[in-house]
Design a protein around this motif. Sequence first.
Motif, PDB file in Angstrom:
ATOM      1  N   PRO A  20       0.613  -0.987   0.039  1.00 57.94           N
ATOM      2  CA  PRO A  20      -0.015  -0.135  -0.014  1.00 57.94           C
ATOM      3  C   PRO A  20       0.667   0.867   0.039  1.00 57.94           C
ATOM      4  CG  PRO A  20      -0.040  -0.703   2.064  1.00 57.94           C
ATOM      5  CD  PRO A  20       0.664  -1.769   1.504  1.00 57.94           C
ATOM      6  N   GLY A  21       0.523   2.074  -0.019  1.00 60.11           N
ATOM      7  CA  GLY A  21       1.348   3.565  -0.583  1.00 60.11           C
ATOM      8  C   GLY A  21       0.668   4.124   1.014  1.00 60.11           C
ATOM      9  N   ASN A  22       1.441   5.001   0.945  1.00 68.60           N
ATOM     10  CA  ASN A  22       1.341   5.970   2.252  1.00 68.60           C
ATOM     11  C   ASN A  22       0.418   6.769   2.589  1.00 68.60           C
ATOM     12  OD1 ASN A  22       4.180   5.596   3.723  1.00 68.60           O
ATOM     13  ND2 ASN A  22       4.241   5.216   1.375  1.00 68.60           N
ATOM     14  N   THR A  23      -0.600   6.948   3.564  1.00 63.04           N
ATOM     15  CA  THR A  23      -2.352   7.200   3.275  1.00 63.04           C
ATOM     16  C   THR A  23      -1.797   8.515   3.927  1.00 63.04           C
ATOM     17  OG1 THR A  23      -2.928   4.720   4.194  1.00 63.04           O
ATOM     18  CG2 THR A  23      -3.907   6.841   4.551  1.00 63.04           C
ATOM     19  N   ASP A  24      -3.104   9.552   3.315  1.00 61.67           N
ATOM     20  CA  ASP A  24      -2.713  10.687   3.797  1.00 61.67           C
ATOM     21  C   ASP A  24      -3.157  11.029   4.911  1.00 61.67           C
ATOM     22  OD1 ASP A  24      -2.451  13.842   1.857  1.00 61.67           O
ATOM     23  OD2 ASP A  24      -3.240  14.161   3.213  1.00 61.67           O
ATOM     24  N   GLU A  25      -1.995  12.224   5.742  1.00 62.08           N
ATOM     25  CA  GLU A  25      -2.747  12.768   7.176  1.00 62.08           C
ATOM     26  C   GLU A  25      -4.219  12.682   7.079  1.00 62.08           C
ATOM     27  OE1 GLU A  25      -1.926  13.024   9.842  1.00 62.08           O
ATOM     28  OE2 GLU A  25       0.350  11.469   9.054  1.00 62.08           O
ATOM     29  N   ARG A  26      -5.062  13.467   5.728  1.00 68.81           N
ATOM     30  CA  ARG A  26      -5.453  14.315   5.595  1.00 68.81           C
ATOM     31  C   ARG A  26      -6.967  13.292   6.223  1.00 68.81           C
ATOM     32  NH1 ARG A  26      -6.254  18.758   0.633  1.00 68.81           N
ATOM     33  NH2 ARG A  26      -8.357  17.759   0.643  1.00 68.81           N
TER      34      ARG A  26
END
Length: 413
Positions: A20-26
């Motif tokens: 998986p990619g790095n989930t955005d903080e938002r």
Amino acid sequence: MTQIFPKLDIPQTIAAGPGPGNTDERVLAAYAGAGLADHMHGDVLRGMVECKKMLRAVWGTENIHTYGVAGTGWSGLDVMFSGVMPGDKVVIFTNGTFSGIDGLTVRMKAATKDELAADSLNPQAASVVTIEVPHGQSVTGDIIEAALAEHKPKWAAMAHWETGSGRINDIAGFSAACEKHGAMGLVDAVSSLGVGDFRIDDFPGIHGWASCPQKGICCLPLTYAPVSFTDRFIETLKATGTRTFVHHPILEARHWGIIDGKDVEKGTYHRTHSAYAVAAFHEALRITLEQGVSARAEEYAFHESALRAAVEAMGCKVTSNMTSLIVLNLPDDLAGREMELVQSCRAQNFGIWPTLSEPVQVRIGILNLLNRATITDIAHRFAQAIRDMGGKIEQSSVDNALNTVYAKAIAAE
Ligand SMILES: *Cc1c(COP(=O)(O)O)cnc(C)c1O
């Protein structure tokens, strides 16, 4: 005795793999910040309708049947492949791990009752033709044209970007050959949506598309796999039917406000959706559209070129052409030690990956890691891992390679 384990703590790692990619903080804030509201609450239903509309913009399509399937990439692919019925003639092109699994899915769907019973976990369906393209190579328009001309199938299937080998396949050639030979194209776009610059409506030979939440859409907290189907796909499916309730392409669309082939203001119950998941997915789509699909694709291409230059300066040979991922062979003196290197990086929470099918290569991904500092950190960690195995690397040549690429950005500003 019932054992209660200590609270589970999972560390922060550098997720520098194919996904998986790095989930955005938002996205995480939206997930944790949503109130508990049930799946028929007005704002949850409104959020789903808004997601559907934003998703059409992200995919570049006017297809009414465009929505999210709860789950992961395979959930969306299962909905798409549910169009394939026992005995259907299918040509599938494989060039790595994921298209290989797509091929298995297709054989499971297309197998007759007897074929399935004969080898239920790996059925050999006589109606499915598998065209195997070697690992490390792309599926080309010529290969597709020749196979569809010969077999004239009902369905043709391919991965857009094969994440196993890091190769981009010829989607324009695929669409054109499908149109020419009357096949309905089905595409696994799990790795390309939100990373590459393409629009569904530019490929009229392709009738089903499926992607995932966790790669280019940066929305890992188990949310929605984007799918899109043309009216022809839906009409075909309506005529044959398919043996699933939850993953039914027409029924699953209802909760997203798509009923009888039309947009309606509010969805109706199909299953219990999570307000948290809807809020997270909604935010991820907003981020994608704020940045713009084309601008994001350019960013990926640029940072991929920097990381590529850095690993080539280390003596590695890159065999991929995707922009979210680099697939490489180690320098000659370390050849064959790829798995060892990946394992030592992973033990330090530097989450790179090996290939999952032969030959063993190293995969380094940059999903949502698009800035100079992070790419430099990845390059430095990778160089150190090679040194730790006895490889020799000139730090200055790695830094020069990175600086040369990043100087272009500064010059362009
Ligand atoms: C990652 C991937 C999948 C599987 O997605 P999951 O989210 O793990 O279910 C399928 N196809 C391709 C091309 C992929 O890259």
